[in-house]
Design a protein around this motif. Structure first.
Motif, PDB file in Angstrom:
ATOM      1  N   THR A   1       0.828  -1.202   0.000  1.00 45.25           N
ATOM      2  CA  THR A   1       0.000   0.000   0.000  1.00 45.25           C
ATOM      3  C   THR A   1       0.864   1.254   0.000  1.00 45.25           C
TER       4      THR A   1
ATOM      5  N   ALA B   1      -3.927   6.140   1.464  1.00 46.41           N
ATOM      6  CA  ALA B   1      -2.757   5.440   1.990  1.00 46.41           C
ATOM      7  C   ALA B   1      -2.764   5.427   3.514  1.00 46.41           C
TER       8      ALA B   1
ATOM      9  N   ILE C   1      -5.783   3.170   4.799  1.00 44.16           N
ATOM     10  CA  ILE C   1      -5.651   1.728   4.607  1.00 44.16           C
ATOM     11  C   ILE C   1      -4.430   1.186   5.328  1.00 44.16           C
ATOM     12  N   VAL C   2      -3.313   1.933   5.326  1.00 45.74           N
ATOM     13  CA  VAL C   2      -2.155   1.488   6.107  1.00 45.74           C
ATOM     14  C   VAL C   2      -2.506   1.441   7.589  1.00 45.74           C
TER      15      VAL C   2
ATOM     16  N   THR D   1      -4.775  -1.565   8.128  1.00 42.37           N
ATOM     17  CA  THR D   1      -4.007  -2.809   8.001  1.00 42.37           C
ATOM     18  C   THR D   1      -3.084  -3.010   9.198  1.00 42.37           C
TER      19      THR D   1
ATOM     20  N   TYR E   1      -6.165  -0.007  -4.226  1.00 41.14           N
ATOM     21  CA  TYR E   1      -5.904   0.047  -2.783  1.00 41.14           C
ATOM     22  C   TYR E   1      -6.851  -0.880  -2.023  1.00 41.14           C
TER      23      TYR E   1
ATOM     24  N   VAL F   1      -6.015  -4.587  -2.546  1.00 39.71           N
ATOM     25  CA  VAL F   1      -4.811  -4.961  -1.790  1.00 39.71           C
ATOM     26  C   VAL F   1      -5.133  -5.098  -0.308  1.00 39.71           C
ATOM     27  N   ALA F   2      -5.871  -4.126   0.231  1.00 36.93           N
ATOM     28  CA  ALA F   2      -6.167  -4.151   1.662  1.00 36.93           C
ATOM     29  C   ALA F   2      -7.056  -5.332   2.038  1.00 36.93           C
TER      30      ALA F   2
END
Length: 644
Positions: free
Chosen positions: A22, A79, A82-83, A86, A529, A532-533
């Motif tokens: 990410t 970013a 989601i970071v 996560t 995004y 991926v998440a």
């Protein structure tokens, strides 16, 4: 501390893969945007380009810079969000490990320092990958902007090493910002509570989650109410704000919905042991389900909300065109052929509108400041009397009856640009420079790129309009069938004929193609995004549930039954993300129910919604299936006593 963080990343890299990817995607997008943005500083005008072409190139560069300016903050938001989501899930999966460090004497500041050091390393690794991905991303972004018409053919972004410090700074800042809340929460966990095998689901709703979720919804609620009375531009801006605030709010509060969905699954599948097991897993794995649903909520809210808002604005533009235009047919022809339309039987009024290759230099005044600007686009030659009969809105200032000789009217495209009736402008018509007096100021319309100036046809030499593409609005005589008049136009070989509705639809479709292109730039990364998440959360959860799956198998369930149970959970979580994201999108679009004249203009993107539903269930099902198969591959007895 850095050594311990490095060994953690090396030993448990699977937990951090999604966050690294990410960050890499965010860095690649930001770095490519900065490179393209710096390359659009001063447009290169080709030698021999006309004034209109040069103006079009400059406006395209400005549009590209504006669009890229929107991409960077959106990338930052996605970013960080989601970071953060996560990493919060990753930290939750490491509760026992972190508790053990506390029991061995680690203080809370040391634990926070450990997690922040991991974040810095994660940011550096992600930034390095992102810097590599930035090269193809720059090419893709430049090509897309060229295809959308923002940048000219042959545009090439110029690489600069000056963006690298910004890229690495962005990557590290995103990682640290995403980890900060999770690190603080992990440091406050009591060691003995963290070592328990089944932490209470209620503890997922921390004070921070309540505060952020309720604050975001509290900000979004008055915006939804304000959108009911806002104009269309205001409704568009409100839709964007509500999509972001609502997505953040409901993603933070989504753990409250997971147990309710689990009960719904239990009601639907209450006769099946697998359904009851899936319900129990949803009730106990609230954090896992919420971490998977959060990116789906953001994706659906942003994509459906913004697509519906732009689609509704385009539909409103079409209704505005039809409501403001008093014509039955629109004929596209050359300027010379347009002069023949008025003589055809059944034609009551023919109003030709011919774009001109002329320039107009005007003095703009607004809020105590003034500036001179030369306009090349949107300058149209009209017959004032016919134009007034085929366009219902009357001038805001002045009168079209005075539009004759050396005069000019300000069109809808410049109605709000500080031009005044009675002031003078300078027009270059062919080789002549002519001073013209502004006699009318038209009202604004919703259409993009509408006319900037209206010039009387008797001022323009016929040679300048004879071969120019001209649109003629045609009113047929009372009692005459418009189709018969259209057939006469075709038989005379004058040009292409369309109904008013088809003409308006064509102009709206052209505007909507630009909107779709902008969404492709802004929202393409959102889908990536989110995918991926979601996949990362599923992979992390599946890897950490090996012992749980093994216990289920030794108690009598087959491997296929365990997999089917996990798929039921996955479908329920996907439903949560889609439903909450759809709720936010519905609130964002609430301001578009009524448009010009009370016409309902709300454009719900059903095709996009269907695509999102199908792709979401496919991605979550495939990811969950592969992860569960991998987690259930070992012999169950070997994992029953395992401690992750």
């Amino acid at each position: 501390m850095p050594g311990l963080s490095l060994s953690t990343l090396r030993d448990r890299w699977r937990l951090f893969t999604g966050a690294i990817l990410t960050v890499a995607l965010g860095v690649a997008l930001v770095q490519s945007s900065l490179v393209v943005l710096m390359s659009t500083g001063e447009p290169e005008i080709p030698a021999g380009a006309s004034g209109r072409e040069a103006e079009h190139i400059r406006e395209g560069y400005v549009g590209a810079a504006t669009l890229l300016g929107m991409v960077v903050p959106l990338a930052l938001f996605l970013a960080v969000f989601i970071v953060g989501s996560t990493f919060a899930f990753t930290v939750a999966q490491r509760r026992r490990e972190l508790a053990l460090l506390r029991m061995l004497g680690g203080s809370r500041p040391q634990l926070v320092g450990l997690l922040l050091a991991e974040a810095v390393l994660l940011g550096l690794v992600g930034s390095a990958f992102g810097a590599v991905l930035a090269a193809p991303a720059t090419w893709a972004q430049s090509s897309l902007l060229v295809r959308l018409g923002f940048l000219p053919d042959g545009f090439t972004a110029v690489w600069s090493f000056a963006v690298l410090p910004w890229s690495f700074g962005f990557g590290v800042a995103v990682a640290v910002a995403g980890v900060l809340t999770a690190a603080w929460r992990a440091a406050r966990t009591h060691p003995l509570d963290a070592l328990r095998d089944a932490p209470s689901a209620a503890r997922v709703m921390t004070v921070g989650r309540w505060l952020v979720g309720l604050s975001a919804l509290a900000c979004a609620a008055p915006l939804v109410a304000a959108g009911q009375s806002a104009d269309l531009l205001g409704a568009l801006l409100i839709a964007m704000a509500v999509s972001i605030l609502g997505a953040v709010g409901l993603s933070r509060l989504s753990p409250l919905v997971v147990p309710l969905t689990g009960r719904l699954v239990g009601l639907v599948l209450r006769t099946s042991p697998l359904g009851e097991l899936a319900q129990a897993n949803l009730r106990d794995g609230v954090r896992r389900s919420a971490s998977t649903a959060a990116p789906l909520i953001v994706l659906v809210a942003l994509l459906v909300g913004l697509t519906g808002a732009l689609g509704s604005l385009a539909r409103a533009t079409g209704e505005d065109l039809k409501r403001n235009t008093a014509a039955d047919l629109v004929v596209e022809s050359s300027g010379a052929d347009a002069a023949r339309i008025a003589a055809l039987p059944g034609v009551a009024v023919a109003s030709p509108q011919t774009p001109l290759e002329v320039s107009v230099t005007a003095q703009h005044r607004e809020e105590g400041r003034s500036w001179r600007r030369t306009h090349h686009s949107g300058i149209v030659a009209v017959d004032p009397a016919a134009y007034g009969r085929t366009h219902r809105p009357k001038p805001r200032r002045g009168s079209l009856a005075d539009l004759r000789g050396r005069t000019i009217a300000v069109g809808p495209g410049l109605a709000g640009e500080g031009l005044r009736v009675g002031s003078a402008v300078t027009a270059r018509i062919g080789d002549r420079r002519v001073k013209l007096r502004i006699v009318a100021l038209m009202r604004e319309t919703l259409e993009n790129n509408s006319e900037t100036f209206l010039v009387p046809r008797d001022l323009i030499p016929p040679a300048l309009t004879a071969d120019t593409r001209t649109e003629t609005l045609v009113q047929v005589a009372p009692g005459t069938d418009p189709r018969a008049v259209a057939d006469r136009v075709r038989a005379a070989g004058i040009g292409e004929v369309r109904t008013l509705a088809a003409w308006a639809r064509g102009r709206v479709d052209a505007q909507q193609r630009g909107n779709v292109g902008i969404l492709a730039v802004l929202m393409g990364m959102s889908g990536l995004y989110a995918a991926v998440a979601v996949v990362n959360a599923i992979v992390i959860a599946g890897a950490e549930r090996r012992a749980e799956f093994a216990v289920a198998r030794v108690t009598g369930l087959t491997r296929s039954q365990v997999v089917r149970t996990a798929l039921v959970e996955s479908a329920a979580v996907a439903f949560i993300g889609l439903a909450l994201g759809g709720l936010v999108a519905a609130a964002a679009l609430a301001g578009f129910r009524d448009g010009p004249g009370g016409v309902r203009i709300l454009a719900v993107p059903w095709g996009l919604i269907g695509w999102l539903v199908v792709s979401t269930f496919v991605i979550t099902t495939v990811a969950n299936l592969l992860t569960t198969l991998a987690a259930t591959r070992p012999v169950p007895v070997s994992l029953v006593a395992a401690r992750e």
